[in-house]
Design an enzyme around this catalytic site. Structure first.
Site, mmCIF file in Angstrom:
data_model
loop_
_atom_site.group_PDB
_atom_site.id
_atom_site.type_symbol
_atom_site.label_atom_id
_atom_site.label_comp_id
_atom_site.label_asym_id
_atom_site.label_seq_id
_atom_site.Cartn_x
_atom_site.Cartn_y
_atom_site.Cartn_z
ATOM 1 N N ASP A 20 -57.685 -75.018 11.534
ATOM 2 C CA ASP A 20 -58.288 -73.812 10.957
ATOM 3 C C ASP A 20 -57.235 -72.720 10.736
ATOM 4 O O ASP A 20 -56.224 -72.684 11.432
ATOM 5 C CB ASP A 20 -59.392 -73.313 11.903
ATOM 6 C CG ASP A 20 -60.346 -72.343 11.218
ATOM 7 O OD1 ASP A 20 -60.378 -72.309 9.968
ATOM 8 O OD2 ASP A 20 -61.067 -71.629 11.940
ATOM 9 N N GLY A 21 -57.517 -71.849 9.765
ATOM 10 C CA GLY A 21 -56.697 -70.648 9.586
ATOM 11 C C GLY A 21 -55.742 -70.675 8.407
ATOM 12 O O GLY A 21 -54.901 -69.785 8.282
ATOM 13 N N TRP A 25 -53.695 -67.387 7.191
ATOM 14 C CA TRP A 25 -52.232 -67.480 7.167
ATOM 15 C C TRP A 25 -51.724 -67.034 5.779
ATOM 16 O O TRP A 25 -50.778 -66.247 5.686
ATOM 17 C CB TRP A 25 -51.805 -68.917 7.442
ATOM 18 C CG TRP A 25 -50.311 -69.099 7.514
ATOM 19 C CD1 TRP A 25 -49.530 -69.013 8.623
ATOM 20 C CD2 TRP A 25 -49.429 -69.379 6.419
ATOM 21 N NE1 TRP A 25 -48.214 -69.221 8.290
ATOM 22 C CE2 TRP A 25 -48.127 -69.445 6.953
ATOM 23 C CE3 TRP A 25 -49.605 -69.573 5.059
ATOM 24 C CZ2 TRP A 25 -47.006 -69.707 6.152
ATOM 25 C CZ3 TRP A 25 -48.497 -69.820 4.258
ATOM 26 C CH2 TRP A 25 -47.212 -69.898 4.815
ATOM 27 N N HIS A 37 -53.428 -73.774 2.241
ATOM 28 C CA HIS A 37 -53.803 -75.195 2.356
ATOM 29 C C HIS A 37 -52.581 -76.080 2.104
ATOM 30 O O HIS A 37 -52.358 -77.074 2.801
ATOM 31 C CB HIS A 37 -54.912 -75.554 1.355
ATOM 32 C CG HIS A 37 -56.202 -74.818 1.614
ATOM 33 N ND1 HIS A 37 -56.722 -74.643 2.869
ATOM 34 C CD2 HIS A 37 -57.079 -74.212 0.771
ATOM 35 C CE1 HIS A 37 -57.856 -73.961 2.794
ATOM 36 N NE2 HIS A 37 -58.089 -73.676 1.541
ATOM 37 N N SER A 65 -65.238 -79.894 5.841
ATOM 38 C CA SER A 65 -66.549 -80.096 6.470
ATOM 39 C C SER A 65 -67.643 -80.234 5.418
ATOM 40 O O SER A 65 -67.454 -79.850 4.254
ATOM 41 C CB SER A 65 -66.871 -78.923 7.400
ATOM 42 O OG SER A 65 -67.276 -77.799 6.660
ATOM 43 N N SER A 66 -68.787 -80.755 5.849
ATOM 44 C CA SER A 66 -69.904 -80.869 4.896
ATOM 45 C C SER A 66 -70.372 -79.480 4.460
ATOM 46 O O SER A 66 -71.047 -79.344 3.447
ATOM 47 C CB SER A 66 -71.051 -81.692 5.509
ATOM 48 O OG SER A 66 -71.211 -81.437 6.881
ATOM 49 N N GLU A 67 -69.991 -78.442 5.191
ATOM 50 C CA GLU A 67 -70.370 -77.069 4.825
ATOM 51 C C GLU A 67 -69.333 -76.428 3.886
ATOM 52 O O GLU A 67 -69.615 -75.417 3.257
ATOM 53 C CB GLU A 67 -70.497 -76.201 6.089
ATOM 54 C CG GLU A 67 -71.706 -76.506 6.964
ATOM 55 C CD GLU A 67 -71.606 -77.826 7.713
ATOM 56 O OE1 GLU A 67 -70.479 -78.187 8.131
ATOM 57 O OE2 GLU A 67 -72.630 -78.517 7.857
ATOM 58 N N TRP A 69 -68.332 -77.209 1.064
ATOM 59 C CA TRP A 69 -68.683 -77.185 -0.366
ATOM 60 C C TRP A 69 -69.185 -75.802 -0.784
ATOM 61 O O TRP A 69 -69.202 -75.477 -1.961
ATOM 62 C CB TRP A 69 -69.790 -78.204 -0.683
ATOM 63 C CG TRP A 69 -69.409 -79.622 -0.438
ATOM 64 C CD1 TRP A 69 -69.835 -80.395 0.595
ATOM 65 C CD2 TRP A 69 -68.546 -80.457 -1.245
ATOM 66 N NE1 TRP A 69 -69.290 -81.659 0.494
ATOM 67 C CE2 TRP A 69 -68.499 -81.727 -0.617
ATOM 68 C CE3 TRP A 69 -67.813 -80.253 -2.423
ATOM 69 C CZ2 TRP A 69 -67.760 -82.792 -1.130
ATOM 70 C CZ3 TRP A 69 -67.068 -81.304 -2.927
ATOM 71 C CH2 TRP A 69 -67.042 -82.552 -2.280
ATOM 72 N N ARG A 71 -67.778 -73.105 -0.341
ATOM 73 C CA ARG A 71 -66.661 -72.212 -0.703
ATOM 74 C C ARG A 71 -66.574 -72.053 -2.214
ATOM 75 O O ARG A 71 -67.155 -72.836 -2.957
ATOM 76 C CB ARG A 71 -65.357 -72.796 -0.160
ATOM 77 C CG ARG A 71 -65.350 -72.762 1.347
ATOM 78 C CD ARG A 71 -64.011 -73.098 1.891
ATOM 79 N NE ARG A 71 -64.042 -72.964 3.338
ATOM 80 C CZ ARG A 71 -62.973 -72.878 4.094
ATOM 81 N NH1 ARG A 71 -61.780 -72.922 3.554
ATOM 82 N NH2 ARG A 71 -63.083 -72.738 5.398
ATOM 83 N N LEU A 131 -50.188 -95.495 15.425
ATOM 84 C CA LEU A 131 -51.167 -94.406 15.542
ATOM 85 C C LEU A 131 -52.269 -94.514 14.479
ATOM 86 O O LEU A 131 -51.982 -94.769 13.310
ATOM 87 C CB LEU A 131 -50.417 -93.083 15.367
ATOM 88 C CG LEU A 131 -51.215 -91.788 15.333
ATOM 89 C CD1 LEU A 131 -51.749 -91.435 16.721
ATOM 90 C CD2 LEU A 131 -50.352 -90.641 14.808
ATOM 91 N N GLU A 207 -61.826 -82.167 26.626
ATOM 92 C CA GLU A 207 -61.345 -80.831 26.992
ATOM 93 C C GLU A 207 -61.146 -80.065 25.691
ATOM 94 O O GLU A 207 -60.610 -80.607 24.723
ATOM 95 C CB GLU A 207 -59.992 -80.926 27.716
ATOM 96 C CG GLU A 207 -60.005 -81.677 29.029
ATOM 97 C CD GLU A 207 -60.549 -80.843 30.192
ATOM 98 O OE1 GLU A 207 -60.783 -79.629 30.029
ATOM 99 O OE2 GLU A 207 -60.747 -81.443 31.268
HETATM 100 C C1 IPE Z 1 -63.903 -75.993 10.014
HETATM 101 O O1 IPE Z 1 -63.329 -74.805 9.632
HETATM 102 C C2 IPE Z 1 -63.620 -77.041 8.998
HETATM 103 C C3 IPE Z 1 -62.223 -77.455 8.868
HETATM 104 C C4 IPE Z 1 -61.214 -77.047 9.570
HETATM 105 C C5 IPE Z 1 -61.999 -78.412 7.848
HETATM 106 P P1 IPE Z 1 -64.117 -73.689 8.845
HETATM 107 O O2 IPE Z 1 -63.191 -72.572 8.643
HETATM 108 O O3 IPE Z 1 -64.765 -74.269 7.643
HETATM 109 O O4 IPE Z 1 -65.274 -73.309 9.885
HETATM 110 P P2 IPE Z 1 -66.118 -71.982 9.998
HETATM 111 O O5 IPE Z 1 -66.748 -71.758 8.656
HETATM 112 O O6 IPE Z 1 -65.178 -70.896 10.358
HETATM 113 O O7 IPE Z 1 -67.112 -72.255 11.099
HETATM 114 C C1 IPE Z 2 -58.979 -74.551 7.330
HETATM 115 O O1 IPE Z 2 -58.534 -73.282 6.988
HETATM 116 C C2 IPE Z 2 -58.868 -75.527 6.173
HETATM 117 C C3 IPE Z 2 -60.150 -75.897 5.567
HETATM 118 C C4 IPE Z 2 -61.339 -75.579 6.018
HETATM 119 C C5 IPE Z 2 -60.053 -76.732 4.385
HETATM 120 P P1 IPE Z 2 -59.518 -72.234 6.379
HETATM 121 O O2 IPE Z 2 -59.544 -72.399 4.902
HETATM 122 O O3 IPE Z 2 -60.839 -72.311 7.048
HETATM 123 O O4 IPE Z 2 -58.813 -70.866 6.739
HETATM 124 P P2 IPE Z 2 -59.504 -69.534 7.256
HETATM 125 O O5 IPE Z 2 -60.342 -69.896 8.441
HETATM 126 O O6 IPE Z 2 -60.320 -69.020 6.122
HETATM 127 O O7 IPE Z 2 -58.366 -68.646 7.602
HETATM 128 MG MG MG Z 3 -61.697 -71.388 8.640
#
Ligand code: IPE
Ligand code: IPE
Ligand code: MG
Length: 251
Positions: A20-21, A25, A37, A65-67, A69, A71, A131, A207
């Site tokens: 995430d992030g 970033w 990305h 994630s399935s969620e 989409w 974006r 791996l 953990e």
């Molecule tokens: C979770 O991150 C999905 C991935 C890292 C691919 P998100 O950034 O989509 O999650 P939320 O929306 O903050 O919960």
């Molecule tokens: C995680 O980074 C990558 C994907 C979910 C594809 P984010 O795109 O969620 O980055 P933030 O959370 O908005 O910073």
């Molecule tokens: Mg995120």
């Protein structure tokens, strides 16, 4: 004093990562989200290399994630293009290093070009013994449990099983990653402490490690920190430390 010597058996076998992030970033560098990305790909390379060196058996990465989409259309399209490009450019390198790549998630949600690339990558690396890298794409933990449930219901309709045959083991056999041990360590970068519908069943005893670094800044050091945190924890699986010690003394 606790014994902190590291042996191969203290290394987690299965590490899952919520990468995430990327967006934050990019913003902190004055760039569009997609730049984050793209930079995130370097972090994936470094993490995989480090995991293989440490002797970790499998790494499961949450890529989409399935969620996700929900974006903006432009970001989703760019992410899909990035997946296609990576499957074309990176897979040979993974294969050369004997790594096995698998995609988990609802692949029917992807366009046919991407589905074809995924199938080719999985076929090329399927017999590799190093791996195992599972990339979760169009994946949701609730979707996973639902697809397992559907398959079990179909077996019941065909008369292959009775409702009384439905056990945790049977569900574990139908859930994604059935052939791998459950997740030992789950890492989430960028400061959020939620699962966001990532693996649910498979992290029952994992953990959870949260770090503030944004994903593009994660690397070998980030993984090493997470692993040492993991090793220094006393894993109990619901029994007391004394019981575990007593087991050891009996050996
Ligand atoms: C979770 O991150 C999905 C991935 C890292 C691919 P998100 O950034 O989509 O999650 P939320 O929306 O903050 O919960
Ligand atoms: C995680 O980074 C990558 C994907 C979910 C594809 P984010 O795109 O969620 O980055 P933030 O959370 O908005 O910073
Ligand atoms: Mg995120």
């Amino acid at each position: 004093m606790s014994d902190t010597s590291v042996t191969p058996s203290s290394i987690p076998q299965h590490v899952a990562i919520i990468m995430d992030g990327n967006g934050r970033w990019a913003k902190s560098h004055g760039k569009p989200r997609v730049y984050g990305h793209k930079k995130g790909v370097n972090a994936v390379r470094k993490t995989i290399t480090a995991a293989a060196k440490l002797g970790i058996k499998s790494v499961t990465l949450f890529a989409f994630s399935s969620e996700n989409w929900r974006r903006p259309q432009e970001e989703v399209s760019l992410l899909m293009e990035l997946f296609i490009t990576l499957l074309s450019t990176e897979v040979k390198r993974l294969h050369k290093n004997d790594l096995k790549l698998r995609i988990i998630g609802d692949k029917t949600g992807f366009n046919s070009r991407l589905q074809k690339k995924i199938a080719e990558a999985e076929a090329l690396t399927q017999d590799n013994t190093g791996l195992v890298i599972n990339v979760a794409a169009n994946y949701g933990g609730k979707w996973d449990i639902t697809q397992a449930t559907k398959r079990i219901a179909e077996k019941a309709i065909r008369g292959e099983i009775q409702p009384t045959d439905i056990t945790e083991d049977l569900i574990s056999q139908e859930i994604c990653l059935a052939d791998l041990p459950d997740v030992d360590l789950l890492i989430r970068t960028s400061g959020e402490s939620r699962l966001s519908n990532f693996l649910l069943w498979q992290v029952a005893y994992a953990e959870f490690y949260f770090c503030d670094k944004h994903w593009p800044d994660f690397d070998e050091d980030g993984l090493a920190e997470a692993i040492s945190w993991y090793i220094n924890r006393e894993r109990r699986f619901g029994c007391t430390g004394e019981q575990i010690k007593a087991l050891m003394d009996n050996k």
